[in-house]
Design an enzyme around this catalytic site. Structure first.
Site, PDB file in Angstrom:
ATOM      1  N   HIS A 204      -2.231  -5.310   1.463  1.00 46.88           N
ATOM      2  CA  HIS A 204      -3.517  -5.984   1.275  1.00 46.88           C
ATOM      3  C   HIS A 204      -3.218  -7.331   0.633  1.00 46.88           C
ATOM      4  O   HIS A 204      -2.302  -7.443  -0.169  1.00 46.88           O
ATOM      5  CB  HIS A 204      -4.418  -5.172   0.331  1.00 46.88           C
ATOM      6  CG  HIS A 204      -5.594  -5.969  -0.163  1.00 46.88           C
ATOM      7  ND1 HIS A 204      -6.774  -6.030   0.528  1.00 46.88           N
ATOM      8  CD2 HIS A 204      -5.734  -6.777  -1.246  1.00 46.88           C
ATOM      9  CE1 HIS A 204      -7.611  -6.839  -0.129  1.00 46.88           C
ATOM     10  NE2 HIS A 204      -6.994  -7.298  -1.208  1.00 46.88           N
TER      11      HIS A 204
ATOM     12  N   ASN B 161      -2.279   0.153   6.511  1.00 46.23           N
ATOM     13  CA  ASN B 161      -1.785  -1.066   7.166  1.00 46.23           C
ATOM     14  C   ASN B 161      -0.851  -1.882   6.270  1.00 46.23           C
ATOM     15  O   ASN B 161      -0.894  -3.107   6.250  1.00 46.23           O
ATOM     16  CB  ASN B 161      -2.965  -1.908   7.685  1.00 46.23           C
ATOM     17  CG  ASN B 161      -3.895  -2.373   6.581  1.00 46.23           C
ATOM     18  OD1 ASN B 161      -3.745  -1.961   5.434  1.00 46.23           O
ATOM     19  ND2 ASN B 161      -4.837  -3.231   6.912  1.00 46.23           N
TER      20      ASN B 161
ATOM     21  N   LYS C 186       0.822  -1.212   0.000  1.00 53.04           N
ATOM     22  CA  LYS C 186       0.000   0.000   0.000  1.00 53.04           C
ATOM     23  C   LYS C 186       0.864   1.274   0.000  1.00 53.04           C
ATOM     24  O   LYS C 186       2.067   1.214   0.280  1.00 53.04           O
ATOM     25  CB  LYS C 186      -0.926  -0.021   1.221  1.00 53.04           C
ATOM     26  CG  LYS C 186      -1.964  -1.151   1.186  1.00 53.04           C
ATOM     27  CD  LYS C 186      -3.004  -0.962   2.296  1.00 53.04           C
ATOM     28  CE  LYS C 186      -4.045  -2.061   2.270  1.00 53.04           C
ATOM     29  NZ  LYS C 186      -5.138  -1.826   3.250  1.00 53.04           N
TER      30      LYS C 186
ATOM     31  N   TYR D  24     -12.076  -2.547  -4.304  1.00 52.60           N
ATOM     32  CA  TYR D  24     -12.612  -2.721  -2.953  1.00 52.60           C
ATOM     33  C   TYR D  24     -14.145  -2.744  -2.944  1.00 52.60           C
ATOM     34  O   TYR D  24     -14.748  -2.451  -1.913  1.00 52.60           O
ATOM     35  CB  TYR D  24     -12.115  -1.589  -2.051  1.00 52.60           C
ATOM     36  CG  TYR D  24     -10.742  -1.818  -1.446  1.00 52.60           C
ATOM     37  CD1 TYR D  24     -10.442  -2.988  -0.750  1.00 52.60           C
ATOM     38  CD2 TYR D  24      -9.751  -0.841  -1.538  1.00 52.60           C
ATOM     39  CE1 TYR D  24      -9.193  -3.187  -0.168  1.00 52.60           C
ATOM     40  CE2 TYR D  24      -8.500  -1.029  -0.948  1.00 52.60           C
ATOM     41  CZ  TYR D  24      -8.235  -2.208  -0.266  1.00 52.60           C
ATOM     42  OH  TYR D  24      -6.994  -2.404   0.321  1.00 52.60           O
TER      43      TYR D  24
ATOM     44  N   GLU E 223      -9.404  -9.374  -8.035  1.00 53.23           N
ATOM     45  CA  GLU E 223      -8.377  -8.370  -7.730  1.00 53.23           C
ATOM     46  C   GLU E 223      -7.263  -8.384  -8.770  1.00 53.23           C
ATOM     47  O   GLU E 223      -6.731  -7.332  -9.131  1.00 53.23           O
ATOM     48  CB  GLU E 223      -7.839  -8.614  -6.320  1.00 53.23           C
ATOM     49  CG  GLU E 223      -8.884  -8.301  -5.267  1.00 53.23           C
ATOM     50  CD  GLU E 223      -8.494  -8.682  -3.852  1.00 53.23           C
ATOM     51  OE1 GLU E 223      -9.337  -8.520  -2.948  1.00 53.23           O
ATOM     52  OE2 GLU E 223      -7.350  -9.141  -3.642  1.00 53.23           O
TER      53      GLU E 223
HETATM   54  P1  CMP Z   1      -7.408  -4.583   3.580  1.00 57.94           P
HETATM   55  O1  CMP Z   1      -6.886  -5.927   3.916  1.00 57.94           O
HETATM   56  O2  CMP Z   1      -6.794  -3.845   2.460  1.00 57.94           O
HETATM   57  O3  CMP Z   1      -8.989  -4.710   3.288  1.00 57.94           O
HETATM   58  C1  CMP Z   1      -9.868  -3.637   3.479  1.00 57.94           C
HETATM   59  C2  CMP Z   1      -9.227  -2.488   4.209  1.00 57.94           C
HETATM   60  O4  CMP Z   1     -10.110  -1.546   4.779  1.00 57.94           O
HETATM   61  C3  CMP Z   1      -8.433  -3.012   5.382  1.00 57.94           C
HETATM   62  O5  CMP Z   1      -7.286  -3.672   4.900  1.00 57.94           O
HETATM   63  C4  CMP Z   1      -8.173  -1.729   6.169  1.00 57.94           C
HETATM   64  O6  CMP Z   1      -7.023  -1.077   5.721  1.00 57.94           O
HETATM   65  C5  CMP Z   1      -9.361  -0.839   5.778  1.00 57.94           C
HETATM   66  N1  CMP Z   1     -10.260  -0.472   6.866  1.00 57.94           N
HETATM   67  C6  CMP Z   1     -10.458   0.759   7.338  1.00 57.94           C
HETATM   68  N2  CMP Z   1     -11.371   0.784   8.301  1.00 57.94           N
HETATM   69  C7  CMP Z   1     -11.787  -0.482   8.450  1.00 57.94           C
HETATM   70  C8  CMP Z   1     -12.722  -1.120   9.314  1.00 57.94           C
HETATM   71  N3  CMP Z   1     -13.431  -0.433  10.234  1.00 57.94           N
HETATM   72  N4  CMP Z   1     -12.870  -2.442   9.199  1.00 57.94           N
HETATM   73  C9  CMP Z   1     -12.143  -3.156   8.281  1.00 57.94           C
HETATM   74  N5  CMP Z   1     -11.250  -2.589   7.442  1.00 57.94           N
HETATM   75  C10 CMP Z   1     -11.069  -1.275   7.544  1.00 57.94           C
END
Ligand code: CMP
Length: 133
Positions: A116, A113, A10, A50, A127
């Site tokens: 992904h 984070n 990311k 997403y 994806e």
């Molecule tokens: P990712 O694995 O990329 O999949 C969806 C992303 O949404 C997740 O990582 C987080 O970075 C983001 N995200 C932000 N807020 C939330 C939330 N409340 N619950 C889950 N995912 C969240």
């Protein structure tokens, strides 16, 4: 069982020069990198990528973050790729992710984070199509 999965390094991790660190973990684990691409998500592409989260309250923040800078997408291949990759990346909230996992070792964020990864073979297919179009 040999299968494929996809991960996205990311924008937070690309900005912090963690691309090599992240890719190296998958290579050392034994996965083959079969596709690799650096690019910036357009807003439309991010919304499609997403789309499973489109009704969630965090959708806008998620789309704007993932399209805020360069990302690196990789398709990897190896035994049990989808489930093993999920274990390697760690819990979604980096601040709760176990040390030893990628999120656990490199970050504290939630939207930001680090990485992904596809959570099912169906997600992988969709994806890969969006990220490598
Ligand atoms: P990712 O694995 O990329 O999949 C969806 C992303 O949404 C997740 O990582 C987080 O970075 C983001 N995200 C932000 N807020 C939330 C939330 N409340 N619950 C889950 N995912 C969240």
């Amino acid at each position: 069982m040999t299968e494929r999965s996809l991960f996205i390094v990311k924008p937070d991790a690309v900005k912090r020069n963690l691309v090599g660190e992240v890719i190296a973990r998958f290579e050392r684990k034994g996965f083959k990198i079969v596709k690799l691409k650096m690019f910036e998500f357009t807003k439309a592409q991010a919304e499609e990528f997403y789309s499973v989260h489109k009704d969630k309250p965090f959708f806008g923040e998620l789309v704007s973050f993932i399209s805020s800078g360069k990302v690196v997408a990789a398709v990897i291949e190896g035994n049990n790729a989808v489930a093993t990759t999920r274990i390697m990346i760690g819990a979604t909230k980096s601040f709760e992710a176990a040390p030893g996992s990628i999120r656990g070792d490199f970050g504290l964020g939630f939207t930001d984070n680090i990485i992904h990864a596809s959570d099912s073979p169906e997600s992988f297919e969709k994806e890969e199509r969006v990220a490598f179009q």
